[in-house]
Design a protein around this motif. Structure first.
Motif, PDB file in Angstrom:
ATOM      1  N   ALA B  70       5.446  -2.757   2.495  1.00 20.46           N
ATOM      2  CA  ALA B  70       4.946  -2.853   0.884  1.00 20.46           C
ATOM      3  C   ALA B  70       5.424  -4.354  -0.046  1.00 20.46           C
ATOM      4  CB  ALA B  70       5.685  -1.155  -0.143  1.00 20.46           C
ATOM      5  N   ALA B  73       3.094  -7.171   1.266  1.00 21.05           N
ATOM      6  CA  ALA B  73       2.032  -7.380   0.206  1.00 21.05           C
ATOM      7  C   ALA B  73       2.611  -7.466  -0.603  1.00 21.05           C
ATOM      8  CB  ALA B  73       1.244  -5.734   0.293  1.00 21.05           C
ATOM      9  N   PHE B  74       3.212  -7.423  -1.367  1.00 25.08           N
ATOM     10  CA  PHE B  74       4.120  -8.287  -2.828  1.00 25.08           C
ATOM     11  C   PHE B  74       4.668  -9.521  -2.714  1.00 25.08           C
ATOM     12  CE2 PHE B  74       4.721  -3.529  -5.141  1.00 25.08           C
ATOM     13  CZ  PHE B  74       4.024  -3.027  -5.919  1.00 25.08           C
ATOM     14  N   ALA B  77       1.640 -11.701  -2.139  1.00 22.73           N
ATOM     15  CA  ALA B  77       0.732 -11.344  -3.800  1.00 22.73           C
ATOM     16  C   ALA B  77       1.446 -12.548  -4.916  1.00 22.73           C
ATOM     17  CB  ALA B  77       0.411 -10.206  -4.257  1.00 22.73           C
ATOM     18  N   PHE B  78       2.941 -12.372  -4.877  1.00 22.30           N
ATOM     19  CA  PHE B  78       3.598 -12.985  -5.449  1.00 22.30           C
ATOM     20  C   PHE B  78       2.818 -14.665  -5.307  1.00 22.30           C
ATOM     21  CE2 PHE B  78       6.076  -9.498  -7.390  1.00 22.30           C
ATOM     22  CZ  PHE B  78       5.863 -10.183  -8.866  1.00 22.30           C
TER      23      PHE B  78
END
Lengths: 240, 100
Positions: B70, B73-74, B77-78
């Motif tokens: 998690a 992935a965050f 993406a950020f």
């Protein structure tokens, strides 16, 4: 750009990658449950609902009555009612038979990709592209999974179990940036789902439905109220 | 499995397709009250939140596995990576993690 069929194929390709390990594993599990390759692939072909299919396997294995499996499928998938209602606000107007056709391809994943597109509307061609590549991946890799089984190295299988969730995050984060409403919507829904999940109050299908709807309604009321206050404030200012 | 299986499959197919199809065809072109369409426009973001958590934390027995996934992935993406690279990058990172 996101208007043509091939743009749709491209946008849907991350779903196809995400489905690969899930469908492969489904094919393998179906084999160990005693389904033939025809039976396993037909389930992916005609039902096309990951969570419901996995559930059906475990229920079949434990000898549950078929009508109960059908009922469970309905309960797990009732959340798609909410998604297609939301999607209807986003797709371009089209003949009913076309919408009825691509409706078959609406899953959690295709919905997420379609609903988070930057354009105000998504075209019918784009929708078909996204739906087709995702569906193809699901069906083909179910069959492949049944044939080759667990020949993927264990560490890779483990790592790939994150694929769909990583995709959801990749879709959510760009909309979150500089948009407090989106952050609030996702955080509240996640919090409610966590509570329902860990307290075992509802099954997963219902839990996602309730968490989503509660968050969407709550945040909407919050914003409508605060906007009205702002309106009244500016109106008063103008009167003075 | 025999014919019972195929009847069950038909039932499952209908139970899955009908909730997907009804809103798209019945609501077709109808003007909804502003509050309802407002709520519907909120659904995508709410549903993503509910789909990600807590499921991502439990993809393996080792809860750390999900947490690392998690976070990575965050992070990916950020920094603005395309969805595809967020997926591939997270898989790669977890592959490395599970090798050790």
């Amino acid at each position: 750009m996101n208007t043509t069929f091939s743009h749709g194929l491209k946008a849907g390709s991350s779903i196809a990658i995400g489905y690969f390990p899930v469908a492969l594993t489904f094919g393998l599990l179906a084999k160990t449950t005693g389904l033939s390759i025809m039976e396993a692939t037909a389930m992916s072909l005609f039902v096309y609902a990951g969570a419901a299919q996995y559930m059906a396997l475990s229920l079949l294995a434990s000898g549950v009555a078929p009508w109960l499996i059908v009922t469970n499928t309905f309960i797990v998938n009732i959340r798609h009612f909410l998604m297609t209602a939301a999607l209807n606000e986003k797709v371009e107007p089209a003949p009913k038979w076309k919408k009825a056709m691509y409706a078959f391809g609406i899953t959690d994943e295709t919905f997420s990709v379609l609903a988070t597109q930057k354009n105000r509307q998504v075209t019918t061609a784009f929708t078909f592209g996204v739906a087709l590549i995702a569906y193809s991946s699901w069906v083909i890799f179910t069959a492949v999974g049944h044939v080759i089984g667990a020949n993927l190295p264990q560490f890779l299988q483990q790592a790939m179990s994150v694929a769909l969730y990583a995709m959801f995050i990749g879709l959510l984060v760009p909309s979150m940036k500089g948009n407090r409403k989106v952050v609030l919507l996702a955080a509240i829904a996640a919090a409610i789902h966590c509570v329902l999940y860990y307290t075992h109050l509802l099954s997963t299908g219902w839990s996602i439905l309730v968490a989503t709807l509660a968050s969407a309604i709550f945040v909407e009321i919050l914003y409508v109220k605060s906007n009205k206050n702002v309106d009244r404030f500016t109106e008063q200012k103008e009167e003075n | 499995m025999g014919s019972t299986y195929w009847w069950m499959l038909l039932g499952m197919a209908i139970a899955t397709y009908v909730p997907r199809m009804i809103p798209l065809t019945i609501l077709d072109g109808k003007e909804l009250p502003p509050i309802v369409s407002g709520v519907l426009r909120n659904i995508p973001y709410a549903v993503l939140g509910a789909l990600i958590f807590p499921a991502i934390l439990h993809i393996q027995d080792d809860i750390l596995f999900g947490i690392i996934g998690a976070v990575i992935a965050f992070a990916l993406a950020f920094i603005g990576l395309d969805v595809m690279f967020v997926v591939i990058g997270t898989i790669a990172a977890l592959a490395v993690y599970s090798l050790f």
